[in-house]
Scaffold this motif. Structure first.
Motif: not given
Length: 535
Positions: A99, A103, A500, A503
């Motif tokens: 994560k 990010e 990605r 979150d």
């Protein structure tokens, strides 16, 4: 006294009181504005927005490096690691998710309400200088720098907030929409073209604030055009005609002509006292990692098999990862670490020597005295890259000039560039000549082989610039890399297409996030960005 007389008298008293109050207010109004001014507030006349450029440039080079190093360089097999399940670092080595580092670039660009990150700093410059001719060059520099910030962000994630980004203070936009990457690219290209045309060497150059070029307007023009060349070339597969048009504009406008034009930002603390002021990439490689990354076998073998003179300055074996005095640069002990291994699977790999000390420490790491100096440079775009792009454009028939000459200039620039990392890293003209004689350009007539040769060299020249290396490998398809299929990876063994989104985006900006996913594709590592299409 009658009731009527009392009413009249009361009204007269009220009218007199009202008149008295109005007179008092009128007399006070003359000083009201001054009384309500904050004596500590900074006005536009008092604050020079050029100070923001310095911080934007510095923060563009520091704070996002883990995404580039742990994902970008590993995706393209420049770096490798034995870390597993994404717990520690170098997660791209196995296509696993972490994560924080997935990010980091996003958060380092946009920041939060309490942080001034590059996107916000540049937006502040643009707003404060837009209608002031005295700040013309600063305004155009900020427009160019904005493309540097956003192009790597959109290349890593795809559709992102762009047009409404960092407009919370000015327009109360706290949930910016995600813009389609095509629209972002077309706007960035137009911004570069217009900004370059408006740079004016006869006006204030803000040299004291510019840590990239010291206010050299000619270099800023070349930077703008070189960025235009990079972004234009990025569209070579998805929109070839558009790509060709922008590449021609960029070259005609004047791009980098030597390594002195390279865009680099250096750390300012060689001691490591302040991680924020040191070169963040170097800090991670030499100080901040628990499980040091190694030179990937793919990258090592390419340099070694080609007898590349850069190898001697690139690799070193550190038997103690915390002690630079254990460095060994003897070529006979150097080897790259295959991607996709962990501490259990390593011992079954043919490269592993059970008689060597340690596990990963028998493999070559980055030569820290060259590439990991805390006050060393971080490269953004270089002369070598520009020459390779021009070589490709010539092979495609988009520009005039000899593709072989551009290619040879690219090789020369890439090898000479090491001297900008450290004065000791000198590759001689004789060494370069011998390399080019042993590995001549294959010729523009053989288009496929030429594009592979050019873009493989581009990959080597962008060592440790994970953003650009990953982007150009996706765009060009070269070098051809064997994907990794580590257990429980994010792609099922397919080569990654993007990172990605953070979150918290589906929660904090749900409507715009969902629109982006619906338009672009599933929010995973397999979905490709707009310009990444098959041959």
């Amino acid at each position: 006294m009658s009731i009527i007389d009392r009413i009249i008298m009361k009204n007269n008293l009220l009218n007199s009181a009202l008149l008295f109050c109005l007179l008092i207010l009128a007399s006070c109004d003359q000083g009201f504005e001054e009384l309500n001014k904050d004596p500590n507030a900074v006005t536009a006349e008092q604050f020079n927005p050029s100070f923001l450029l310095t911080t934007a440039q510095l923060r563009s080079a520091h704070g996002d490096h883990n995404t580039s190093l742990y994902y970008g360089t590993c995706f393209v097999q420049q770096m490798a690691s034995l870390s597993n399940v994404g717990i520690f670092d170098y997660h791209g080595d196995k296509y696993v998710y972490h994560k924080g580092n997935n990010e980091q670039l996003w958060n380092a660009t946009y920041g939060s309400a309490s942080e001034s990150r590059p996107a916000k700093l540049i937006e502040d410059i643009l707003v404060q200088t837009e209608e002031d001719p005295d700040f013309n060059n600063l305004h155009q520099m900020a427009r160019i720098w904005r493309t540097i910030i956003y192009h790597r962000l959109t290349d890593m994630y795809g559709d992102i907030p762009y047009f409404e980004s960092s407009r919370g203070y000015y327009e109360q936009i706290f949930k910016p929409k995600y813009d389609a990457q095509k629209e972002i690219y077309l706007d960035m290209l137009s911004e570069l073209e217009d900004a370059v045309s408006k740079l004016d060497a006869s006006k204030e150059n803000f040299a004291a604030a510019d840590i990239a070029y010291d206010g050299d307007i000619a270099k800023w023009k070349k930077l703008g055009n070189s960025m235009m060349l990079r972004l234009g070339m990025r569209l070579s597969k998805v929109e070839p005609s558009t790509s060709e048009a922008w590449v021609k504009k960029a070259v005609a406008g004047g791009v980098f002509t030597d390594n002195e034009d390279n865009l680099l930002i250096s750390g300012t603390d060689a001691t490591g006292t302040s991680a924020a002021l040191a070169n963040g990439m170097s800090w991670t490689i030499s100080v901040g990692t628990r499980s040091p990354g190694k030179i990937a076998a793919t990258f090592f073998n390419y340099l070694s098999d080609h007898n590349d003179p850069r190898l001697k300055y690139t690799v070193a074996v550190y038997t103690d990862p915390t002690d630079v005095s254990t460095k060994n640069t003897d070529p006979s002990v150097q080897k790259g670490l295959p991607n996709g291994l962990d501490r259990q699977t390593l011992e079954a790999d043919p490269s592993y020597n059970p008689n060597s000390p340690g596990q990963e420490h028998q493999y070559s790491g980055v030569n820290r005295s060259v590439y990991a100096k805390l006050d060393g440079p971080r490269m953004f775009i270089t002369y070598a890259e520009v020459q390779y792009m021009m070589a490709e454009a010539a092979v495609r028939g988009w520009i005039s000039g000899d593709a072989a000459s551009y290619y040879e200039s690219g090789v020369t620039g890439a090898m000479k560039m090491l001297n900008q990392y450290d004065a000791s890293a000198v590759i001689t003209d004789q060494e370069i000549a011998e390399y080019l004689q042993a590995h001549p350009f294959v010729g523009a007539a053989n288009t496929v082989a030429a594009l592979e040769q050019i873009n493989t060299q581009y990959w080597a020249a962008t060592f440790l610039n994970g953003y650009e290396a990953f982007s150009n490998v996706r765009r060009s398809g070269y070098p051809v890399l064997t994907p990794i299929n580590y257990p429980d990876n994010e792609t099922g063994g397919l080569f990654p297409g993007r990172l990605r989104y953070p979150d918290n985006e589906p929660v904090l900006n749900a409507e715009n996030y969902n629109a982006a996913v619906s338009r672009q594709g599933a929010d995973n590592y397999i979905t490709k960005v707009w310009w990444d299409v098959a041959n």
